[in-house]
Enzyme design. Structure first.
Site, PDB file in Angstrom:
ATOM      1  N   GLU A  73       1.346   4.160  -2.713  1.00 49.15           N
ATOM      2  CA  GLU A  73       1.176   5.555  -2.245  1.00 49.15           C
ATOM      3  C   GLU A  73       2.345   6.432  -2.737  1.00 49.15           C
ATOM      4  O   GLU A  73       2.125   7.524  -3.268  1.00 49.15           O
ATOM      5  CB  GLU A  73       1.103   5.527  -0.720  1.00 49.15           C
ATOM      6  CG  GLU A  73       1.120   6.851   0.005  1.00 49.15           C
ATOM      7  CD  GLU A  73       1.211   6.642   1.531  1.00 49.15           C
ATOM      8  OE1 GLU A  73       0.343   5.962   2.100  1.00 49.15           O
ATOM      9  OE2 GLU A  73       2.164   7.154   2.151  1.00 49.15           O
ATOM     10  N   HIS A 119       0.848  -1.197   0.000  1.00 50.80           N
ATOM     11  CA  HIS A 119       0.000   0.000   0.000  1.00 50.80           C
ATOM     12  C   HIS A 119       0.886   1.251   0.000  1.00 50.80           C
ATOM     13  O   HIS A 119       0.673   2.187  -0.775  1.00 50.80           O
ATOM     14  CB  HIS A 119      -0.916  -0.015   1.232  1.00 50.80           C
ATOM     15  CG  HIS A 119      -1.592   1.285   1.529  1.00 50.80           C
ATOM     16  ND1 HIS A 119      -0.930   2.359   2.097  1.00 50.80           N
ATOM     17  CD2 HIS A 119      -2.860   1.712   1.335  1.00 50.80           C
ATOM     18  CE1 HIS A 119      -1.755   3.368   2.227  1.00 50.80           C
ATOM     19  NE2 HIS A 119      -2.940   3.006   1.771  1.00 50.80           N
TER      20      HIS A 119
HETATM   21  C1  6PG Z   1      -0.998   5.469   5.849  1.00 46.47           C
HETATM   22  C2  6PG Z   1       0.372   5.981   5.478  1.00 46.47           C
HETATM   23  C3  6PG Z   1       1.305   6.001   6.641  1.00 46.47           C
HETATM   24  C4  6PG Z   1       2.754   6.335   6.275  1.00 46.47           C
HETATM   25  C5  6PG Z   1       2.958   7.733   5.870  1.00 46.47           C
HETATM   26  C6  6PG Z   1       4.386   8.204   5.844  1.00 46.47           C
HETATM   27  O1  6PG Z   1      -1.377   4.515   5.196  1.00 46.47           O
HETATM   28  O2  6PG Z   1      -1.673   6.005   6.722  1.00 46.47           O
HETATM   29  O3  6PG Z   1       0.920   5.128   4.502  1.00 46.47           O
HETATM   30  O4  6PG Z   1       1.281   4.728   7.217  1.00 46.47           O
HETATM   31  O5  6PG Z   1       3.544   6.095   7.366  1.00 46.47           O
HETATM   32  O6  6PG Z   1       2.376   7.946   4.653  1.00 46.47           O
HETATM   33  O7  6PG Z   1       5.209   7.475   4.992  1.00 46.47           O
HETATM   34  P1  6PG Z   1       6.618   8.088   4.569  1.00 46.47           P
HETATM   35  O8  6PG Z   1       7.170   8.813   5.764  1.00 46.47           O
HETATM   36  O9  6PG Z   1       7.478   6.921   4.213  1.00 46.47           O
HETATM   37  O10 6PG Z   1       6.329   9.013   3.441  1.00 46.47           O
END
Ligand code: 6PG
Length: 464
Positions: free
Chosen positions: A188, A184
């Site tokens: 993202e 996921h």
């Molecule tokens: C979520 C996000 C989250 C993730 C942040 C930061 O699903 O709520 O994926 O879990 O930790 O997006 O990710 P990075 O610091 O690696 O950008």
């Protein structure tokens, strides 16, 4: 006796505990330092939310078999918490790690607890702090026998997809829940980078300002491109800095940070041989943003007349297709991992979990769910009729974005990767024949022929 316990009263743990409480379950809360527990207690303590102040008090406040959710930082803190809890746990208790743990750590903990008769669940949770409070997307993997005891609560607190189905389902054995969360996060990264690249093209090749781009993102978000990340990008671009009054985005330093879940996905892609080029480009773009040499800008950008805004719908099509490639690569890696680790993952169920509540939620995920419903073992998303049609109708627009960006000297590594992936995946004439010949030439590595079976080697050097 409380029905469930939550450890970790930072924002994710606190909000998840409140979500559990709001849904009618009684919850005990605990934090390693008491201030955070006091803070939650002062605002929310009642018969359904019990603050506790020692490991023993916390564990003993829970009905058996105990259900304990750890909402703490991944890595060492999880092992430390486990050491504190272990003396108080009994056979049959269920321990759940709701953080972004590395799946191999979850495999190890799951195996360790299995030997003790304690059930371990690695739970991927997505949706940030608002999701945790109002309904996250949840990916539980690990001990399947404990899932029946958890599902009534999980299904209540999870987000619901557009058909009203909860965005939670048992994923598979050992660390598979955290693996799916890692995928996921990689998707993202890919989607975020693609949005950033189209933003760069719109501002540099069309000369648009942040408001115009925000308006365009809003238009896109009301059609096929509907996605949480597009909608928040539009809102971000409208935000003003209250110190300077400038657009917020223009005062934010353009160097990306990361906690590393996207990087983990890439590491495992290399182990599995999964060609997740869009996600790799997104990970490397974050590295590049900190390494770009900003005081040596070469004056080599072509000076071209700005692009006409007539092309913007084509750019939207390109973004739509490239985002589908980011998903397709994620599902391709899931399939390879499922085979390699013997997890029997259910891809339509995973798409459904991601349809609401999580960061990568979008209209496309419903199309992905339908594609896997029709053909559960689909090898590649672009073999499904819906995505074949999408590729055929939008590929020329993807080529256009990459060509225009190239002409203007705008780096679009994720768009380029998406295009090359689609140009490669349905292609019977990739030049790997020459590559095999090179390998055989310098190292006698052998090759296979296209006209008969077997392994061959050629004496490439002319006799003296
Ligand atoms: C979520 C996000 C989250 C993730 C942040 C930061 O699903 O709520 O994926 O879990 O930790 O997006 O990710 P990075 O610091 O690696 O950008």
């Amino acid at each position: 006796m409380q029905q469930v316990g939550v450890i970790g009263m930072a924002v994710m743990g606190k909000n998840l505990a409140l979500n559990i409480k709001h849904n009618g379950f009684s919850v005990s809360v605990f934090n390693i330092t008491r201030e955070e527990t006091d803070d939650v207690a002062s605002k929310y303590a009642d018969e359904n939310l019990l603050p506790t102040y020692s490991w023993e008090e916390f564990v003993k406040s829970l009905e058996k078999p105990r259900k304990i959710i750890m909402m703490i930082r991944a890595g060492k803190p999880v092992d430390e918490t486990i050491e504190h809890l272990k003396p108080f746990l009994d056979i049959g208790d269920i321990l759940i790690d709701g953080g972004n743990s590395y799946f191999r750590d979850t495999n190890r903990r799951h195996a360790d607890f299995g030997r003790l008769g304690i059930k371990y669940i690695g739970l991927g949770v997505s949706g940030g702090e608002i999701g945790a409070l109002n309904g996250p997307s949840m990916m539980p993997g690990g001990d399947s026998s404990s899932y029946a005891a958890l599902s009534p609560m999980f299904e209540k607190i999870a987000a619901k997809n557009p058909d009203g189905i909860p965005c939670v389902a048992y994923i598979g054995p050992e660390g598979s829940g955290h693996y799916v969360k890692m995928i996921h996060n990689g998707i993202e990264y890919g989607m975020m980078q693609l949005i950033c690249e189209i933003f760069d093209v719109l501002r540099k090749a069309l000369g648009w300002n942040n408001k115009q781009i925000a308006d365009q993102f809003e238009v896109w978000n009301s059609g096929d491109l509907q996605a949480y990340l597009i909608s928040i990008s539009s809102k971000v671009l409208r935000k003003k800095d209250n110190i300077t009054g400038k657009d917020m985005v223009d005062v934010i330093l353009n160097e990306a940070s990361y906690k590393g879940t996207g990087n983990w996905m890439l590491e495992d892609a290399i182990n599995l041989g999964a060609p997740i080029s869009v996600i790799a480009a997104a990970v490397f773009a974050r590295f590049m943003s900190t390494l770009a040499i900003k005081d040596h800008v070469l004056d080599d950008k072509p000076t071209l007349a700005k692009i006409d805004s007539d092309l913007v719908p084509a750019f939207g099509n390109a973004l739509y297709l490239a985002q589908a490639v980011s998903y397709a690569q994620g599902f391709q890696q899931l399939k390879m991992a499922s085979q390699a680790y013997d997890w029997s993952l259910n891809y339509s169920s995973i798409a459904q979990i991601w349809e609401s509540g999580c960061i990568i939620r979008s209209k496309t995920l419903t199309d992905i769910r339908n594609a896997f419903n029709e053909k559960p073992q689909l090898d590649n998303l672009f073999l499904a009729p819906f995505f074949t049609a999408l590729r055929l109708s939008h590929l020329s627009d993807l080529r256009l974005v990459v060509a225009k960006a190239g002409a203007f000297g705008i780096p679009v590594p994720a768009f380029s990767a998406a295009l090359s992936y689609l140009e490669s995946i349905f292609n019977s004439s990739l030049p790997a024949n020459l590559l095999q010949a090179q390998r055989d030439y310098f190292g006698a590595h052998t090759y296979r022929r296209n006209d008969k079976p077997g392994i061959f080697h050629t004496e490439w050097y002319d006799e003296a």
